[in-house]
Design a protein around this motif. Structure first.
Motif, PDB file in Angstrom:
ATOM      1  N   ILE A   1      28.688  56.558 -20.722  1.00 35.82           N
ATOM      2  CA  ILE A   1      29.488  56.650 -19.574  1.00 35.82           C
ATOM      3  C   ILE A   1      28.619  56.619 -18.370  1.00 35.82           C
ATOM      4  O   ILE A   1      27.744  57.630 -18.151  1.00 35.82           O
ATOM      5  CB  ILE A   1      30.469  57.621 -19.503  1.00 35.82           C
ATOM      6  N   LYS A   2      28.923  55.829 -17.466  1.00 42.25           N
ATOM      7  CA  LYS A   2      28.077  55.798 -15.963  1.00 42.25           C
ATOM      8  C   LYS A   2      28.819  56.632 -15.264  1.00 42.25           C
ATOM      9  O   LYS A   2      28.028  57.478 -14.447  1.00 42.25           O
ATOM     10  CB  LYS A   2      28.185  54.403 -15.660  1.00 42.25           C
ATOM     11  N   SER A   3      30.011  56.624 -15.118  1.00 45.74           N
ATOM     12  CA  SER A   3      30.802  57.273 -14.129  1.00 45.74           C
ATOM     13  C   SER A   3      32.177  57.489 -14.489  1.00 45.74           C
ATOM     14  O   SER A   3      32.880  56.512 -15.175  1.00 45.74           O
ATOM     15  CB  SER A   3      30.820  56.863 -12.659  1.00 45.74           C
ATOM     16  N   ILE A   4      33.073  58.456 -14.119  1.00 43.18           N
ATOM     17  CA  ILE A   4      34.429  58.783 -14.037  1.00 43.18           C
ATOM     18  C   ILE A   4      35.031  58.811 -12.869  1.00 43.18           C
ATOM     19  O   ILE A   4      34.477  59.810 -11.988  1.00 43.18           O
ATOM     20  CB  ILE A   4      34.720  59.864 -15.214  1.00 43.18           C
ATOM     21  N   LYS A   5      35.949  58.202 -12.571  1.00 41.48           N
ATOM     22  CA  LYS A   5      36.946  58.278 -11.167  1.00 41.48           C
ATOM     23  C   LYS A   5      38.167  58.719 -11.558  1.00 41.48           C
ATOM     24  O   LYS A   5      38.760  58.316 -12.587  1.00 41.48           O
ATOM     25  CB  LYS A   5      36.869  56.841 -10.697  1.00 41.48           C
ATOM     26  N   TYR A   6      38.564  59.577 -10.723  1.00 39.95           N
ATOM     27  CA  TYR A   6      39.846  60.302 -11.092  1.00 39.95           C
ATOM     28  C   TYR A   6      40.971  59.828 -10.030  1.00 39.95           C
ATOM     29  O   TYR A   6      40.689  59.075  -9.220  1.00 39.95           O
ATOM     30  CB  TYR A   6      39.776  62.104 -11.004  1.00 39.95           C
ATOM     31  N   THR A   7      42.037  60.174 -10.317  1.00 40.35           N
ATOM     32  CA  THR A   7      43.449  59.612  -9.615  1.00 40.35           C
ATOM     33  C   THR A   7      43.245  60.002  -8.177  1.00 40.35           C
ATOM     34  O   THR A   7      43.776  59.493  -7.135  1.00 40.35           O
ATOM     35  CB  THR A   7      44.660  60.300 -10.227  1.00 40.35           C
TER      36      THR A   7
END
Length: 280
Positions: A259-265
């Motif tokens: 995983i490179k990045s996680i974006k949240y709502t």
């Protein structure tokens, strides 16, 4: 009709619109969902590991909305997939293969779970098959230099004759049942000699040193070790790639990342975290 009544279009445009055959522009039903299904199947073995990484981070993918950016390199994946599907490399239709491609930072850029494009079984993370001789650098030569480097070096000579497993009448042989007399550590590794590894593991290293070293590169899979394990461990290609990557990093083991990045709502974002690093 409504546009014509409001004089937004001319009578000619209205009549042309009425005469147009709507069926000409229709796309196949479920086209988008089928395209997505095919893409999901193509990368399934990789995305399965992405989901596993999300779960290890404490999230439940089925219960939370996340936008996840991965390290998957489609060009690398296609290159691997095309190569493993060339039938010239196999003896028969039953033979299988799995591949994990990783860069120096522990980033997994590609993963293929088998030679068939519609096969959903991910053999790349299975640890039910022996690695064979590819692990000798970690079961014998690595720990020997690490713990006893003041006594042994790449020029040290070892006996390559047949080796009898301790307490048994069973004999370990080299490939082709060849013997080579006394061979240096360097040549023993280059020739992938079994019997030299057997002697190193049982007569010099012992189980504890093997276990400590293997633990440092995430290859510690059982309670004790001996020459039997020196010539092959039941590990996955993911474990193997991660272990060999420690050589790229001069002895530092880096746990694999997908995983490179996680974006949240709410618009916030979490970048890829540095994974576990062990100095072997």
């Amino acid at each position: 009709m409504r546009l014509y009544e409001l004089k937004k279009i001319t009578k000619k445009e209205y009549e042309e619109a009425l005469a147009y055959d709507l069926s000409k522009g229709l796309l196949e039903r479920f086209r988008e969902s089928e395209r997505q299904r095919q893409q999901n199947l193509k990368y399934k073995v990789y995305t399965d590991e992405v989901l596993n990484e999300i779960r290890k981070m404490g999230y439940v993918p089925e219960e939370i909305s996340l936008t996840v950016h991965t390290f998957l390199d489609e060009k690398v994946y296609d290159s691997i997939a095309n190569k493993v599907r060339e039938n010239q490399y196999y003896l028969d239709e039953q033979q299988q293969i799995a591949v994990t491609a990783m860069n120096k930072d522990g980033v997994v850029v590609g993963m293929v779970g088998g030679r068939k494009p519609d096969d959903e079984l991910n053999r790349a993370v299975q640890n039910t098959r022996s690695s064979g001789s590819s692990m000798k650098a970690f079961t014998a030569y690595g720990p020997l230099i690490q713990y006893l480097g003041d006594t042994y070096n790449t020029g040290t000579l070892f006996d390559s004759s047949d080796y009898v497993y301790p307490g048994t009448n069973k004999v370990m042989k080299n490939w082709g049942q060849y013997t080579y007399g006394m061979k240096s550590m360097k040549d023993s590794l280059r020739l992938s000699l079994n019997t030299v590894v057997g002697r190193i593991d049982d007569e010099i290293l012992g189980s504890d040193r093997m276990k400590i070293f293997l633990h440092g590169v995430n290859l510690d899979i059982q309670d004790t070790y001996s020459s039997v394990d020196g010539i092959g461990l039941n590990i996955s290609t993911l474990q193997s790639a991660s272990a060999y990557n420690s050589l790229n990093n001069l002895g530092t083991y880096i746990a694999p990342r997908f995983i490179k990045s996680i974006k949240y709502t709410d618009g916030s974002e979490k970048k890829s975290l540095n994974r576990r690093r062990n100095k072997v």
